[in-house]
Design an enzyme around this catalytic site. Structure first.
Site, PDB file in Angstrom:
ATOM      1  N   ASN A 188      62.739  14.969   1.440  1.00 43.13           N
ATOM      2  CA  ASN A 188      61.287  14.799   1.429  1.00 43.13           C
ATOM      3  C   ASN A 188      60.689  15.563   2.622  1.00 43.13           C
ATOM      4  O   ASN A 188      60.991  15.241   3.763  1.00 43.13           O
ATOM      5  CB  ASN A 188      60.959  13.300   1.530  1.00 43.13           C
ATOM      6  CG  ASN A 188      59.495  13.030   1.786  1.00 43.13           C
ATOM      7  OD1 ASN A 188      58.637  13.868   1.547  1.00 43.13           O
ATOM      8  ND2 ASN A 188      59.206  11.847   2.277  1.00 43.13           N
TER       9      ASN A 188
ATOM     10  N   CYS B 119      59.501   7.849   2.370  1.00 42.46           N
ATOM     11  CA  CYS B 119      60.937   7.802   2.076  1.00 42.46           C
ATOM     12  C   CYS B 119      61.630   6.720   2.904  1.00 42.46           C
ATOM     13  O   CYS B 119      62.718   6.268   2.531  1.00 42.46           O
ATOM     14  CB  CYS B 119      61.576   9.167   2.294  1.00 42.46           C
ATOM     15  SG  CYS B 119      61.206   9.931   3.873  1.00 42.46           S
ATOM     16  N   HIS B 120      61.003   6.272   3.987  1.00 45.69           N
ATOM     17  CA  HIS B 120      61.590   5.201   4.799  1.00 45.69           C
ATOM     18  C   HIS B 120      61.619   3.868   4.046  1.00 45.69           C
ATOM     19  O   HIS B 120      62.327   2.956   4.432  1.00 45.69           O
ATOM     20  CB  HIS B 120      60.840   5.048   6.127  1.00 45.69           C
ATOM     21  CG  HIS B 120      59.393   4.714   5.977  1.00 45.69           C
ATOM     22  ND1 HIS B 120      58.429   5.684   5.713  1.00 45.69           N
ATOM     23  CD2 HIS B 120      58.737   3.535   6.042  1.00 45.69           C
ATOM     24  CE1 HIS B 120      57.249   5.099   5.645  1.00 45.69           C
ATOM     25  NE2 HIS B 120      57.406   3.793   5.832  1.00 45.69           N
TER      26      HIS B 120
ATOM     27  N   TYR C  73      67.522   3.058  -4.275  1.00 40.62           N
ATOM     28  CA  TYR C  73      67.791   4.331  -4.942  1.00 40.62           C
ATOM     29  C   TYR C  73      68.051   4.085  -6.426  1.00 40.62           C
ATOM     30  O   TYR C  73      67.598   4.834  -7.278  1.00 40.62           O
ATOM     31  CB  TYR C  73      69.001   5.035  -4.304  1.00 40.62           C
ATOM     32  CG  TYR C  73      68.780   5.405  -2.851  1.00 40.62           C
ATOM     33  CD1 TYR C  73      68.087   6.559  -2.502  1.00 40.62           C
ATOM     34  CD2 TYR C  73      69.287   4.603  -1.834  1.00 40.62           C
ATOM     35  CE1 TYR C  73      67.891   6.901  -1.172  1.00 40.62           C
ATOM     36  CE2 TYR C  73      69.087   4.943  -0.498  1.00 40.62           C
ATOM     37  CZ  TYR C  73      68.394   6.080  -0.172  1.00 40.62           C
ATOM     38  OH  TYR C  73      68.196   6.419   1.144  1.00 40.62           O
TER      39      TYR C  73
ATOM     40  N   GLU D  11      55.508  -1.826   9.430  1.00 42.58           N
ATOM     41  CA  GLU D  11      54.819  -2.201   8.193  1.00 42.58           C
ATOM     42  C   GLU D  11      55.023  -3.676   7.846  1.00 42.58           C
ATOM     43  O   GLU D  11      54.557  -4.143   6.815  1.00 42.58           O
ATOM     44  CB  GLU D  11      55.311  -1.328   7.033  1.00 42.58           C
ATOM     45  CG  GLU D  11      54.913   0.116   7.166  1.00 42.58           C
ATOM     46  CD  GLU D  11      55.356   0.964   5.993  1.00 42.58           C
ATOM     47  OE1 GLU D  11      55.864   0.416   4.985  1.00 42.58           O
ATOM     48  OE2 GLU D  11      55.192   2.197   6.072  1.00 42.58           O
TER      49      GLU D  11
END
Length: 185
Positions: free
Chosen positions: A128, A136-137, A100, A163
């Site tokens: 989002n 956003c993850h 962030y 991922e």
């Protein structure tokens, strides 16, 4: 009118939403801010071409591909600040994360005035409306801590593990994660 389609995914049932020829929503069923900002909008189930494209994009993603966001016409509803944050999220590569704080520094540099707080960025990330596609993850707290995700920390972890993010560098919350990472995908 909002056109919607359900999609069964490894992280649970997703609801995709289209309005005026653009994807405006993708929510994990039951997530925080579900259907924001479209609550109260008349919704009609649909299998429009755009929603089918979004479902195809998701199928490829969950099958291990890295489909480009540019394949889809998206139009997330939000303030100029939120849209700026979401554009930055779209630049975080698959399997990588940003904090962030890093995002707030980018915004501050782009705007060339004042500092943007990481908390303000967190609010935008949390709201989002097109999760997974606008990734956003991939946003974590300072030091890589797996903080906050409207769909739940367990789903954030599943997406990052899918991922192939380096989970060793991401401190896992001690409570409330649910699920076994080794059986996710």
């Amino acid at each position: 009118m909002l056109h919607t389609m359900s999609y069964d995914s490894p992280v649970g049932e997703l609801l995709l939403a289209e309005k005026d020829g653009a994807l405006v929503g993708l929510w994990i069923k039951g997530q925080k801010y579900f259907l924001d900002p479209w609550k109260g909008e008349l919704a009609e189930p649909s299998e429009s071409m755009l929603l089918k494209q979004a479902a195809s994009w998701l199928s490829r993603y969950f099958n291990g591909e890295k489909p480009p966001l540019q394949e889809l016409k998206i139009a997330p509803a939000g303030s100029a600040f939120r849209k700026e944050v979401w554009r930055i999220l779209c630049g975080i590569p698959y399997g990588e994360v940003a904090t962030y704080g890093e995002i707030s520094k980018k915004i501050s540099a782009n705007r060339k005035f004042g500092n943007t707080s990481a908390r303000a960025v967190g609010g935008a990330v949390g709201h989002n409306p097109i999760s997974i596609i606008i990734p956003c993850h991939r946003v974590v707290g300072a030091g890589g801590s797996l903080t906050g995700y409207a769909g739940g920390i367990d789903k954030k972890m599943k997406l990052l593990a899918h991922e192939r993010a380096d989970m060793e560098k991401l401190p896992i919350p001690k409570a409330g994660i649910g699920g076994n990472l080794q059986t996710l995908f």
